[in-house]
Write a protein that holds these residues in place. Structure first.
Motif, short mmCIF file in Angstrom:
data_model
loop_
_atom_site.label_atom_id
_atom_site.label_comp_id
_atom_site.label_asym_id
_atom_site.label_seq_id
_atom_site.Cartn_x
_atom_site.Cartn_y
_atom_site.Cartn_z
N LEU A 70 2.83 -3.53 1.05
CA LEU A 70 2.23 -2.44 0.27
C LEU A 70 3.07 -1.19 0.34
CD1 LEU A 70 -1.55 -2.92 1.14
CD2 LEU A 70 -0.37 -3.58 -0.96
N LYS A 71 3.75 -1.01 1.46
CA LYS A 71 4.58 0.18 1.60
C LYS A 71 5.85 0.10 0.76
CE LYS A 71 6.55 3.12 5.20
NZ LYS A 71 5.92 4.40 4.90
N GLU A 72 6.40 -1.10 0.68
CA GLU A 72 7.68 -1.26 -0.02
C GLU A 72 7.56 -1.74 -1.46
OE1 GLU A 72 9.91 -3.76 2.61
OE2 GLU A 72 9.96 -2.22 4.17
N GLY A 73 6.46 -2.37 -1.79
CA GLY A 73 6.31 -2.91 -3.13
C GLY A 73 7.34 -3.99 -3.39
N GLY A 74 7.68 -4.20 -4.66
CA GLY A 74 8.68 -5.20 -4.99
C GLY A 74 8.09 -6.59 -5.11
N LYS A 75 8.93 -7.59 -4.80
CA LYS A 75 8.50 -8.96 -5.05
C LYS A 75 7.47 -9.44 -4.02
CE LYS A 75 10.45 -13.53 -5.94
NZ LYS A 75 9.30 -13.96 -6.78
N VAL A 85 2.28 1.28 -2.59
CA VAL A 85 1.23 2.27 -2.33
C VAL A 85 1.85 3.56 -1.81
CG1 VAL A 85 -0.85 2.76 -1.01
CG2 VAL A 85 -0.42 0.45 -1.84
N GLU A 86 1.61 4.65 -2.53
CA GLU A 86 2.12 5.95 -2.10
C GLU A 86 1.04 6.61 -1.23
OE1 GLU A 86 5.09 6.84 -2.83
OE2 GLU A 86 5.61 5.63 -4.58
#
Ligand code: HEC
Length: 103
Positions: A70-75, A85-86
């Motif tokens: 969730l912190k990095e997002g992506g695949k 998630v910001e």
């Protein structure tokens, strides 16, 4: 610390406004529109929180894995560009805990 105060205020406000959604993590889930693709129980574009919780049942590394995702997002799995998630680390950890405690 200013941020802590803001979080505490947000928590208090959310607790007053909506007892079912009682914290900054729930606010972020609502604000980021996670429920466009996930709800607690229903599989939409993404898996339900409950089915994610089942998938990770007994996996001690699950909270860390979801936190990082969730912190990095992506695949994520078949989702090429999952939403990132910001929010502060504490809030992201709380979101992971909500997902993993869903049933
Ligand atoms: C555009 C649709 C979409 C949105 C918006 C979205 N997700 Fe997802 N998410 C998915 C899909 C699709 C998967 C499944 C990927 C797979 O396993 O193939 C997924 C998977 C996940 C998983 C499980 C990953 C795993 O390891 O099994 C978590 C946790 C998650 N999302 C949390 C969130 C949160 C929190 C938000 C809001 C910040 C969010 N998602 C917003 C589509 C979305």
């Amino acid at each position: 610390m200013k941020l802590t105060l803001a979080l505490a205020a947000a928590f208090a406000a959310a607790a007053l406004a909506a007892p079912a959604y009682a914290g900054p993590a729930e606010d972020v889930i609502a604000k980021e529109k996670c429920n466009k693709c996930h709800t607690e129980k229903t599989t939409k574009k993404g898996p339900s929180w409950a089915s994610i919780a089942v998938k990770y049942k007994g996996n001690a590394g699950a909270a860390d894995k979801i936190f990082k995702q969730l912190k990095e997002g992506g695949k994520v799995g078949d989702e090429e560009d999952h939403k990132k998630v910001e929010a502060g680390d504490d809030v992201i950890k709380a979101i992971a805990a909500i997902v993993l405690s869903s049933k």
